[in-house]
Design a protein around this motif. Sequence first.
Motif, mmCIF file in Angstrom:
data_model
loop_
_atom_site.group_PDB
_atom_site.id
_atom_site.type_symbol
_atom_site.label_atom_id
_atom_site.label_comp_id
_atom_site.label_asym_id
_atom_site.label_seq_id
_atom_site.Cartn_x
_atom_site.Cartn_y
_atom_site.Cartn_z
ATOM 1 N N ALA A 169 0.822 -1.209 0.000
ATOM 2 C CA ALA A 169 0.000 0.000 0.000
ATOM 3 C C ALA A 169 0.857 1.260 0.000
ATOM 4 O O ALA A 169 0.491 2.265 -0.632
ATOM 5 C CB ALA A 169 -0.925 -0.014 1.221
ATOM 6 N N ARG A 170 2.001 1.207 0.655
ATOM 7 C CA ARG A 170 2.866 2.385 0.683
ATOM 8 C C ARG A 170 3.456 2.672 -0.699
ATOM 9 O O ARG A 170 3.539 3.829 -1.128
ATOM 10 C CB ARG A 170 3.981 2.160 1.707
ATOM 11 C CG ARG A 170 4.893 3.339 1.911
ATOM 12 C CD ARG A 170 5.828 3.111 3.067
ATOM 13 N NE ARG A 170 6.408 1.788 3.054
ATOM 14 C CZ ARG A 170 7.482 1.435 3.779
ATOM 15 N NH1 ARG A 170 8.057 2.325 4.555
ATOM 16 N NH2 ARG A 170 7.942 0.211 3.723
ATOM 17 N N ILE A 171 3.843 1.640 -1.426
ATOM 18 C CA ILE A 171 4.377 1.837 -2.773
ATOM 19 C C ILE A 171 3.293 2.356 -3.716
ATOM 20 O O ILE A 171 3.542 3.240 -4.544
ATOM 21 C CB ILE A 171 4.993 0.527 -3.290
ATOM 22 C CG1 ILE A 171 6.207 0.129 -2.433
ATOM 23 C CG2 ILE A 171 5.398 0.649 -4.739
ATOM 24 C CD1 ILE A 171 6.848 -1.175 -2.834
ATOM 25 N N CYS A 172 2.076 1.813 -3.595
ATOM 26 C CA CYS A 172 0.979 2.300 -4.448
ATOM 27 C C CYS A 172 0.660 3.761 -4.160
ATOM 28 O O CYS A 172 0.377 4.540 -5.081
ATOM 29 C CB CYS A 172 -0.258 1.426 -4.216
ATOM 30 S SG CYS A 172 -0.087 -0.278 -4.789
ATOM 31 N N THR A 173 0.734 4.152 -2.900
ATOM 32 C CA THR A 173 0.482 5.552 -2.561
ATOM 33 C C THR A 173 1.567 6.463 -3.123
ATOM 34 O O THR A 173 1.274 7.564 -3.635
ATOM 35 C CB THR A 173 0.391 5.709 -1.042
ATOM 36 O OG1 THR A 173 -0.590 4.799 -0.524
ATOM 37 C CG2 THR A 173 0.005 7.122 -0.663
ATOM 38 N N LEU A 174 2.816 6.019 -3.051
ATOM 39 C CA LEU A 174 3.902 6.808 -3.627
ATOM 40 C C LEU A 174 3.758 6.928 -5.146
ATOM 41 O O LEU A 174 4.003 7.997 -5.717
ATOM 42 C CB LEU A 174 5.243 6.181 -3.268
ATOM 43 C CG LEU A 174 5.759 6.441 -1.853
ATOM 44 C CD1 LEU A 174 7.029 5.657 -1.591
ATOM 45 C CD2 LEU A 174 6.016 7.930 -1.646
ATOM 46 N N MET A 175 3.363 5.844 -5.804
ATOM 47 C CA MET A 175 3.151 5.909 -7.245
ATOM 48 C C MET A 175 2.003 6.853 -7.598
ATOM 49 O O MET A 175 2.046 7.543 -8.627
ATOM 50 C CB MET A 175 2.876 4.515 -7.806
ATOM 51 C CG MET A 175 4.081 3.599 -7.842
ATOM 52 S SD MET A 175 5.415 4.257 -8.894
ATOM 53 C CE MET A 175 4.591 4.418 -10.462
ATOM 54 N N ALA A 176 0.965 6.899 -6.751
ATOM 55 C CA ALA A 176 -0.118 7.844 -6.999
ATOM 56 C C ALA A 176 0.379 9.282 -6.885
ATOM 57 O O ALA A 176 -0.009 10.149 -7.685
ATOM 58 C CB ALA A 176 -1.262 7.589 -6.011
ATOM 59 N N GLY A 186 -5.533 10.253 -14.322
ATOM 60 C CA GLY A 186 -6.113 8.917 -14.460
ATOM 61 C C GLY A 186 -5.263 7.850 -13.796
ATOM 62 O O GLY A 186 -5.767 6.993 -13.075
ATOM 63 N N ARG A 187 -3.953 7.887 -14.046
ATOM 64 C CA ARG A 187 -3.063 6.926 -13.394
ATOM 65 C C ARG A 187 -3.020 7.146 -11.888
ATOM 66 O O ARG A 187 -2.860 6.199 -11.124
ATOM 67 C CB ARG A 187 -1.672 7.074 -13.998
ATOM 68 C CG ARG A 187 -1.565 6.723 -15.460
ATOM 69 C CD ARG A 187 -1.573 5.233 -15.672
ATOM 70 N NE ARG A 187 -0.378 4.615 -15.106
ATOM 71 C CZ ARG A 187 -0.168 3.305 -15.065
ATOM 72 N NH1 ARG A 187 -1.072 2.477 -15.553
ATOM 73 N NH2 ARG A 187 0.943 2.805 -14.540
ATOM 74 N N GLU A 188 -3.164 8.379 -11.466
ATOM 75 C CA GLU A 188 -3.185 8.642 -10.027
ATOM 76 C C GLU A 188 -4.368 7.957 -9.364
ATOM 77 O O GLU A 188 -4.229 7.318 -8.307
ATOM 78 C CB GLU A 188 -3.244 10.155 -9.787
ATOM 79 C CG GLU A 188 -3.275 10.535 -8.318
ATOM 80 C CD GLU A 188 -3.439 12.024 -8.127
ATOM 81 O OE1 GLU A 188 -3.372 12.480 -6.971
ATOM 82 O OE2 GLU A 188 -3.649 12.735 -9.135
ATOM 83 N N ARG A 189 -5.548 8.068 -9.960
ATOM 84 C CA ARG A 189 -6.729 7.389 -9.400
ATOM 85 C C ARG A 189 -6.573 5.881 -9.453
ATOM 86 O O ARG A 189 -7.030 5.163 -8.552
ATOM 87 C CB ARG A 189 -7.976 7.832 -10.175
ATOM 88 C CG ARG A 189 -8.383 9.272 -9.915
ATOM 89 C CD ARG A 189 -9.763 9.551 -10.468
ATOM 90 N NE ARG A 189 -9.783 9.436 -11.917
ATOM 91 C CZ ARG A 189 -9.597 10.451 -12.741
ATOM 92 N NH1 ARG A 189 -9.332 11.662 -12.260
ATOM 93 N NH2 ARG A 189 -9.664 10.270 -14.055
#
Length: 416
Positions: A169-176, A186-189
């Motif tokens: 979840a931390r990596i996905c949040t950083l990528m957002a 769009g990629r952020e969402r």
Amino acid sequence: MFDLQARSGDWDHALNTLAIARQNGHVDSAAANRRRAVLLTAEARETETFDPNKALILANEALRLAPSLVPAAELAGRLLASKGEVRAASRQLLRTWSLSPHPDLAVAYAFAKPGLSPKDRLKRVEHLAKQTPDDVEGAVAVAQAAVEAQEWQRARDALAPYLQDAPSARICTLMARIEGGSGDKGREREWLARALRAPRDRAWIADGYISDRWLPVSPVTGAVDAFEWKAPADAIGRPDETLQIEEWTGPPRDASAMRREAHPSPAPVHAPTAGDEAADRTGEATPLLDDQVIEGTAEEVAVSEAEPAKAEQTEPVPPVAETAPDEKPSDEKPLDEKTPGPTRQTQGDAEPSKEAPDGASAGVSPSVAEPAAPADGKPRAAILVPDRAPDDPGVAPEDVDETEISLERLRAAHIR
């Protein structure tokens, strides 16, 4: 005694009890050193606010006994940096990071030297991450510093090796944050949606209890040095779940079959018969025949229900001629002749007719008898449901029939 003192937060007496136990051989040297370092760190954290010098001494002593103790290294690094000893603080943090990488150590190392710009802090963090190139904490620390410096491509390159399998979840949040800073909403969402169902990150866990910060004693069992920096048990090996739609691979099914599967009926539905009408008037039950069950698909039933409604609106139902019980109407077909409709009877199975009080024959059911021909001469198709139920008052006729039999039928219809 040691457990009771540690649970109550009496660190001085707990240290004395531990020293006596070690002197008497009740605990080995390695376990005693680790427990002593934990107690010293807990005491240093409590005295940091009002006596930072004593807290620094206690933290350094704890690191001497347990160099991999992250809370002691983070506390010592912050205290040394606040005193202006940047080199000593960086050296202490680097040594503990090489033994056990942790996000708190990366933050303390990045801000150990005051007055640096975000890009300079990024360089310090990259130097720290090179000490443990195979650990995810280094890549996450570099990506975090790159996001603060708005170096989106460097942050994306740091997290690229960990995006293939199941990112946390931390990596996905950083990528957002990276995609949002780059301008791709769009990629952020998309990354924020993946973060909701992504595996959880490492945390301080003791006896199944997850805490956002380190604690010297487990709140569940009261054990000393029970917290470990690891991933939760339910997040180990859990893939990145996505929505899956189950496809129907069997043969196509009609609407009536799907309706029967969704709402199974407990008993078969029977068509109204003359026996039912007589039972309503007399209060006695009449057994139903097996061949009076309504059959057919949903389309046939719908068509058969639509026809009587149309007929009721266009033309009235002709009255049935009253006949004697042993006489057969001239326009009625023999019972043994094949007639359309699913609710026909044979002559042998036909129930003997019962004469109503007014002399009308009740033995012939409206659903069994052949429908009378309309006035225009066109033949009418046999339908499943009669044009008008015998006991349904419907629309009041012009000549109000207030006979005793009509009132009795009206009361029976209301009761049903």
